[in-house]
Scaffold this motif. Structure first.
Motif, mmCIF file in Angstrom:
data_model
loop_
_atom_site.group_PDB
_atom_site.id
_atom_site.type_symbol
_atom_site.label_atom_id
_atom_site.label_comp_id
_atom_site.label_asym_id
_atom_site.label_seq_id
_atom_site.Cartn_x
_atom_site.Cartn_y
_atom_site.Cartn_z
ATOM 1 N N THR A 167 0.830 -1.202 0.000
ATOM 2 C CA THR A 167 0.000 0.000 0.000
ATOM 3 C C THR A 167 0.866 1.254 0.000
ATOM 4 O O THR A 167 0.554 2.237 -0.684
ATOM 5 N N ARG A 168 1.974 1.220 0.733
ATOM 6 C CA ARG A 168 2.869 2.381 0.753
ATOM 7 C C ARG A 168 3.477 2.618 -0.633
ATOM 8 O O ARG A 168 3.619 3.760 -1.078
ATOM 9 N N TRP A 169 3.835 1.547 -1.333
ATOM 10 C CA TRP A 169 4.354 1.674 -2.705
ATOM 11 C C TRP A 169 3.297 2.285 -3.623
ATOM 12 O O TRP A 169 3.571 3.223 -4.371
ATOM 13 N N HIS A 170 2.084 1.743 -3.570
ATOM 14 C CA HIS A 170 0.968 2.213 -4.395
ATOM 15 C C HIS A 170 0.705 3.703 -4.155
ATOM 16 O O HIS A 170 0.548 4.486 -5.107
ATOM 17 N N GLU A 171 0.697 4.097 -2.887
ATOM 18 C CA GLU A 171 0.409 5.495 -2.558
ATOM 19 C C GLU A 171 1.589 6.404 -2.867
ATOM 20 O O GLU A 171 1.401 7.571 -3.236
ATOM 21 N N TRP A 172 2.808 5.885 -2.738
ATOM 22 C CA TRP A 172 3.986 6.699 -3.058
ATOM 23 C C TRP A 172 4.029 7.027 -4.546
ATOM 24 O O TRP A 172 4.384 8.151 -4.934
ATOM 25 N N LEU A 173 3.665 6.078 -5.399
ATOM 26 C CA LEU A 173 3.700 6.312 -6.842
ATOM 27 C C LEU A 173 2.836 7.501 -7.250
ATOM 28 O O LEU A 173 3.186 8.237 -8.172
ATOM 29 N N VAL A 174 1.707 7.687 -6.578
ATOM 30 C CA VAL A 174 0.789 8.770 -6.951
ATOM 31 C C VAL A 174 0.958 10.002 -6.064
ATOM 32 O O VAL A 174 0.241 10.989 -6.236
ATOM 33 N N SER A 175 1.907 9.948 -5.144
ATOM 34 C CA SER A 175 2.177 11.104 -4.289
ATOM 35 C C SER A 175 3.008 12.125 -5.054
ATOM 36 O O SER A 175 3.563 11.840 -6.131
ATOM 37 N N ASP A 176 3.123 13.314 -4.512
ATOM 38 C CA ASP A 176 3.955 14.344 -5.138
ATOM 39 C C ASP A 176 5.395 13.865 -5.290
ATOM 40 O O ASP A 176 6.040 14.112 -6.322
ATOM 41 N N GLU A 177 5.894 13.172 -4.260
ATOM 42 C CA GLU A 177 7.281 12.695 -4.297
ATOM 43 C C GLU A 177 7.467 11.649 -5.398
ATOM 44 O O GLU A 177 8.434 11.703 -6.164
ATOM 45 N N GLY A 178 6.539 10.686 -5.473
ATOM 46 C CA GLY A 178 6.643 9.649 -6.489
ATOM 47 C C GLY A 178 6.492 10.199 -7.893
ATOM 48 O O GLY A 178 7.236 9.820 -8.819
ATOM 49 N N GLN A 179 5.554 11.112 -8.070
ATOM 50 C CA GLN A 179 5.334 11.706 -9.382
ATOM 51 C C GLN A 179 6.557 12.527 -9.825
ATOM 52 O O GLN A 179 6.933 12.507 -10.993
ATOM 53 N N ALA A 180 7.188 13.197 -8.878
ATOM 54 C CA ALA A 180 8.396 13.960 -9.197
ATOM 55 C C ALA A 180 9.543 13.022 -9.587
ATOM 56 O O ALA A 180 10.335 13.326 -10.489
ATOM 57 N N ALA A 181 9.627 11.873 -8.913
ATOM 58 C CA ALA A 181 10.670 10.890 -9.240
ATOM 59 C C ALA A 181 10.489 10.377 -10.661
ATOM 60 O O ALA A 181 11.455 10.253 -11.422
ATOM 61 N N ILE A 182 9.245 10.087 -11.027
ATOM 62 C CA ILE A 182 8.965 9.607 -12.379
ATOM 63 C C ILE A 182 9.321 10.679 -13.415
ATOM 64 O O ILE A 182 9.964 10.410 -14.429
ATOM 65 N N ALA A 183 8.909 11.910 -13.146
ATOM 66 C CA ALA A 183 9.143 13.007 -14.087
ATOM 67 C C ALA A 183 10.621 13.301 -14.269
ATOM 68 O O ALA A 183 11.044 13.774 -15.329
ATOM 69 N N SER A 184 11.425 13.022 -13.256
ATOM 70 C CA SER A 184 12.847 13.387 -13.317
ATOM 71 C C SER A 184 13.689 12.370 -14.078
ATOM 72 O O SER A 184 14.872 12.626 -14.333
ATOM 73 N N TYR A 185 13.097 11.244 -14.452
ATOM 74 C CA TYR A 185 13.892 10.234 -15.158
ATOM 75 C C TYR A 185 14.053 10.611 -16.621
ATOM 76 O O TYR A 185 13.075 10.740 -17.357
ATOM 77 N N GLN A 186 15.288 10.777 -17.025
ATOM 78 C CA GLN A 186 15.601 11.089 -18.418
ATOM 79 C C GLN A 186 16.719 10.172 -18.911
ATOM 80 O O GLN A 186 17.554 9.716 -18.133
ATOM 81 N N LEU A 187 16.691 9.917 -20.198
ATOM 82 C CA LEU A 187 17.737 9.132 -20.830
ATOM 83 C C LEU A 187 18.052 9.770 -22.179
ATOM 84 O O LEU A 187 17.139 10.094 -22.941
ATOM 85 N N ARG A 188 19.322 10.006 -22.418
ATOM 86 C CA ARG A 188 19.758 10.678 -23.648
ATOM 87 C C ARG A 188 19.048 12.016 -23.826
ATOM 88 O O ARG A 188 18.672 12.402 -24.934
ATOM 89 N N GLY A 189 18.827 12.694 -22.703
ATOM 90 C CA GLY A 189 18.216 14.007 -22.736
ATOM 91 C C GLY A 189 16.727 14.005 -22.985
ATOM 92 O O GLY A 189 16.133 15.071 -23.199
ATOM 93 N N GLU A 190 16.096 12.848 -22.922
ATOM 94 C CA GLU A 190 14.672 12.736 -23.226
ATOM 95 C C GLU A 190 13.911 12.202 -22.012
ATOM 96 O O GLU A 190 14.354 11.242 -21.368
#
Length: 269
Positions: A238-261
């Motif tokens: 449940t903590r994983w599920h809620e972290w993914l949709v939290s501000d922190e989790g969403q920011a982590a997803i958004a910050s992932y880039q590869l080859r500048g993309e």
């Protein structure tokens, strides 16, 4: 020291020990897709989740259909896949109690640079599939009931085509191996953008069609039915599920880039 203070101190120490044990020993098993794994996303966000919670995530990376089956059997604590229709049915069938949008990217139609079927000139994904079948040009399909394979099947259906014959190769493999085969054969292939960006063995392959609305690729997290499978790690999952949709989790997803993309775009509800 008063008796009350001793009791309070003892409880505090017990809580600290319990928390440390929880942080050091707890992990969950996540059934997810090869696209999230092979793109490198999990290598980026799981350490951030572990740092925030003390919980590790061990990923079983398979096609979406197989991930559903693993979760259905109770062999995974959490599920993150990309087949919204299948996910909603999974909830309706009682295998999960909740589904949440987490992130999205898109599918792309890839092929040889000389493009013998003229896919670059197609105005839509349906027209692209029609041109490939009419040529006919070699096409490699994952053929593994993954989210990408399900999306590809929908593209053929929307194009009014039942693919088959020697030009259509169903491989039963993940996205990376399927792209390798397409590169070796100079074949067309449908892929998720994340795996394509991370893919090194492109040889003569290029993106030939992108941007059609039907190529939208949504990922969802499912909170499994813990009443059906009481052995699952409810609290940690449940903590994983809620972290993914939290501000922190969403920011982590958004910050992932590869080859500048940027590979994935957060869109939690």
């Amino acid at each position: 020291m008063s008796a009350l203070r001793k009791v309070t101190l003892s409880l505090a120490m017990a809580a600290m020990v319990s928390s440390a044990a929880f942080a050091g020993d707890t992990h969950i098993t996540l059934a997810s897709t090869t696209s999230t794994d092979q793109s490198g996303l999990f290598s980026h966000i799981i350490p951030q989740f572990r740092e925030a919670t003390g919980i590790d995530v061990r990923v079983v990376a398979v096609g979406t259909g197989q991930a559903f089956e693993i979760a259905r059997r109770g062999d995974a604590d959490a599920l993150l896949v990309h087949d919204a229709e299948g996910e909603e049915q999974f909830v309706a069938d009682g295998h999960a109690s909740e589904r949440r949008d987490v992130m999205y990217n898109d599918f792309v139609i890839i092929g040889p640079a000389d493009d013998p079927a003229g896919v670059r000139d197609a105005g839509t994904a349906s027209e692209a599939m029609q041109r490939i079948a009419a040529h006919p040009a070699p096409f490699t399909s994952r053929g593994d009931d993954s989210g990408t394979h399900r999306a590809e099947r929908r593209l053929w259906e929307q194009a009014g085509i039942e693919p088959g014959g020697s030009w259509y190769r169903q491989l039963g493999s993940g996205m990376g191996p399927t792209l390798n085969t397409a590169a070796a054969m100079d074949a067309y292939v449908t892929a998720d953008r994340g795996t394509w960006v991370a893919f090194d063995n492109r040889q003569g392959l290029e993106i030939l069609l992108e941007g059609d609305d039907v190529l939208f690729n949504q990922y969802g997290s499912l909170l499994l039915n813990f009443e059906r499978h009481p052995h699952l790690k409810r609290e940690a999952a449940t903590r994983w599920h809620e972290w993914l949709v939290s501000d922190e989790g969403q920011a982590a997803i958004a910050s992932y880039q590869l080859r500048g993309e940027q590979l994935f775009f957060p869109n939690a509800e």
